[in-house]
Motif scaffolding. Structure first.
Motif, PDB file in Angstrom:
ATOM      1  N   UNK A 109       0.842  -1.190   0.000  1.00 51.68           N
ATOM      2  CA  UNK A 109       0.000   0.000   0.000  1.00 51.68           C
ATOM      3  C   UNK A 109       0.884   1.249   0.000  1.00 51.68           C
ATOM      4  N   UNK A 110       2.006   1.163   0.686  1.00 50.13           N
ATOM      5  CA  UNK A 110       2.960   2.268   0.779  1.00 50.13           C
ATOM      6  C   UNK A 110       4.332   1.711   0.411  1.00 50.13           C
ATOM      7  N   UNK A 111       5.102   2.504  -0.341  1.00 52.58           N
ATOM      8  CA  UNK A 111       6.465   2.119  -0.701  1.00 52.58           C
ATOM      9  C   UNK A 111       7.371   3.328  -0.568  1.00 52.58           C
ATOM     10  N   UNK A 112       8.633   3.078  -0.262  1.00 48.19           N
ATOM     11  CA  UNK A 112       9.558   4.188  -0.155  1.00 48.19           C
ATOM     12  C   UNK A 112      10.998   3.743  -0.026  1.00 48.19           C
ATOM     13  N   UNK A 113      11.829   4.709   0.307  1.00 46.12           N
ATOM     14  CA  UNK A 113      13.260   4.497   0.503  1.00 46.12           C
ATOM     15  C   UNK A 113      13.652   5.177   1.801  1.00 46.12           C
ATOM     16  N   UNK A 135      -1.399   5.727  -0.665  1.00 43.13           N
ATOM     17  CA  UNK A 135      -2.793   5.853  -1.095  1.00 43.13           C
ATOM     18  C   UNK A 135      -3.299   7.291  -0.974  1.00 43.13           C
ATOM     19  N   UNK A 136      -4.251   7.612  -1.824  1.00 45.03           N
ATOM     20  CA  UNK A 136      -4.938   8.893  -1.717  1.00 45.03           C
ATOM     21  C   UNK A 136      -4.236   9.984  -2.387  1.00 45.03           C
TER      22      UNK A 136
END
Length: 136
Positions: A109-113, A135-136
């Motif tokens: 749902x959330x991705x990052x570094x 999301x959103x």
């Protein structure tokens, strides 16, 4: 003296484990092992200073997203020097890795570094996260 989690992969694995630990006592013990007493966390939506506040932040994320797990999705890049002397091997003072957050058996749902700095003892001094998907 170096900390037992002084290799880059071990530091990140300990960090990820604290995000996924739902037992408060075990999570606090993991935070104490992985973070310095003055460690800071920053991302676009959250900020915490010190293990007690990081613990509260993680508990809040777990309450908001029950059953979600944080997963490392890349190798750990490290550079900047060595930790703990020659017996520690080549560990960097700066780390970078990609991650995802989502249901254990579902899509992220959330991705990052995250970009991390390590204290001389090998524990996290700071984590600064960037979110690539939200999301959103």
């Amino acid at each position: 003296m170096s900390h037992p989690t002084a290799t880059p992969d071990a530091v990140v694995e300990a960090y990820v484990a604290t995000w996924n630990e739902t037992d408060p006592a075990r999570r606090r013990a993991g935070l104490a092992a992985a973070w310095t007493e003055t460690g800071i966390y920053r991302d676009p939506v959250m900020a915490s200073d010190g293990p007690a506040w990081i613990d509260a932040m993680l508990a809040g994320v777990q309450a908001k997203f029950p059953g979600f797990v944080l997963k490392r999705t890349s190798k750990v890049d490290a550079h900047g020097g060595s930790l703990g002397g020659p017996s520690c091997g080549p560990a960097g003072l700066y780390l970078r890795f990609a991650w995802s957050l989502g249901p254990a058996d579902g899509p992220s749902v959330v991705e990052g570094v995250d970009f991390c700095t390590l204290a001389p003892d090998g524990r996290l001094a700071s984590v600064v996260g960037f979110i690539d998907k939200m999301p959103g």
